[in-house]
Design a protein around this motif. Structure first.
Motif, short mmCIF file in Angstrom:
data_model
loop_
_atom_site.label_atom_id
_atom_site.label_comp_id
_atom_site.label_asym_id
_atom_site.label_seq_id
_atom_site.Cartn_x
_atom_site.Cartn_y
_atom_site.Cartn_z
N GLY A 1 0.55 26.71 -21.65
CA GLY A 1 0.30 25.27 -21.53
C GLY A 1 1.55 24.45 -21.31
O GLY A 1 1.56 23.53 -20.49
N GLU B 1 -3.24 21.02 -16.85
CA GLU B 1 -3.81 21.68 -18.02
C GLU B 1 -5.29 21.99 -17.84
O GLU B 1 -5.90 22.61 -18.74
N LEU C 1 -6.30 25.65 -18.31
CA LEU C 1 -6.19 26.07 -19.70
C LEU C 1 -7.38 25.57 -20.51
O LEU C 1 -7.89 26.29 -21.39
#
Length: 321
Positions: free
Chosen positions: A141, A196, A199
């Motif tokens: 991340g 992100e 993720l």
């Protein structure tokens, strides 16, 4: 004594429920603690960044000055194109610039901390074998957020060149530094959070809230949504700048889809009923326990013949049926 009592209380709570379940009040208290730790990390790094303010502001202004900055603040054109003078307006503006630069650095550099706090808040709802992904979550991340921030940093000069092309003739551009920093901060945060996305999808897949099959069925809508998002997130909205943001996110989406597919396959190997729908029953094993235990099932006995009104009934039914 107080610390040991609190530690013992937490251990007792975990022992009461090994699966990490807790009431709503405990969830809210946990969320508060995670937020406080994240804010504290951002605050500490912001204070440290304020010490190196001059180096940071020079780093942030360099690409803009190299691309569209006016030479010595006198020349109104640069390489045949309009240029801009970086200005600071007002008495309080220099101090506000220090705060903006330091805060931007604090948010970006504290990414590993607040990402870990996010994962730690979600982790109690996961199984023990799934909590081991915490390190990988942070390890992936933080670079993803950094990659988005670097992309925003690289796009800004090209964005400035395109925007300054609309400058009227015989006009001079004055670009306030605080406005420029607002634009930099917004783009860095937006680009970093956009990176992100894969993720987040993988996190939903690990928790069981999203399957790779369902995610794959959304690919057209996801590509369209990412493109629309890139059009609004980039300041200029020109195709080059828009695609420079959309293309990496689309690629990361398909990488996340591949990871989710591999994770679902791993689950399917350990759970033979994983591929069944919610309303689909699993196969029933009708094999007898012993081969010699098979017995013939007798046929049902026939009902006696009955007569009804002159019509003969066979096995309880007349000849018409």
């Amino acid at each position: 004594m107080l610390k040991s009592a609190r530690k013992q209380e937490k251990q007792d709570q975990r022992a009461k429920d090994a699966e990490g379940r807790m009431p709503l009040v405990e969830h809210l208290r946990e969320l508060r603690n995670r937020l406080l730790k994240s804010v504290l990390a951002v605050l500490v790094i912001t204070i440290v960044a304020a010490v190196f303010y001059k180096d940071l502001i020079a780093f942030m202004l360099k690409p803009m000055l190299d691309s569209v900055g006016c030479i010595d603040g006198v020349v109104s054109q640069r390489n045949g194109r309009p240029c801009a003078d970086m200005t600071v307006n007002g008495l309080i503006a220099p101090f506000s610039i220090v705060l903006k630069v330091s805060l931007s650095a604090g948010v970006v550099l504290s990414t590993p901390v607040w990402l870990y706090q996010l994962w730690a808040f979600v982790a109690p709802g996961l199984h023990n074998h799934e909590k081991k992904y915490a390190v990988g979550f942070v390890a992936v991340g933080a670079p993803l957020f950094g990659a988005g921030a670097v992309l925003a940093y690289k796009i800004l000069p090209q964005t400035a060149v395109i925007l300054l092309e609309f400058t009227p003739d015989n006009a001079r551009n004055l670009l306030p530094v605080d406005d420029y920093l607002d634009l930099v901060t917004r783009m860095v945060v937006v680009f970093g959070l956009a990176f992100e996305l894969p993720l987040l999808l993988i996190l939903l897949n690990i928790t069981g809230a999203l399957t790779a099959k369902r995610l794959a069925s959304w690919w057209r809508a996801m590509v369209l949504g990412i493109t629309v998002f890139a059009a609004f997130a980039t300041p200029t909205g020109d195709p080059l700048t828009m695609m420079s943001l959309a293309a990496p996110i689309v690629a990361l989406y398909f990488i996340a889809l591949l990871v989710c597919w591999l994770n679902d396959r791993r689950r399917a190997r350990s759970n033979p009923d994983a591929e069944l729908d919610d309303d689909e029953a699993s196969e029933v094993d009708l094999t007898p326990a012993e081969v010699g235990a098979v017995e013939a099932v007798p046929a049902p006995s026939a009902l006696p013949e009955q007569a009804d009104g002159g019509r003969q009934r066979i096995n309880g039914y007349d000849d018409a049926t």
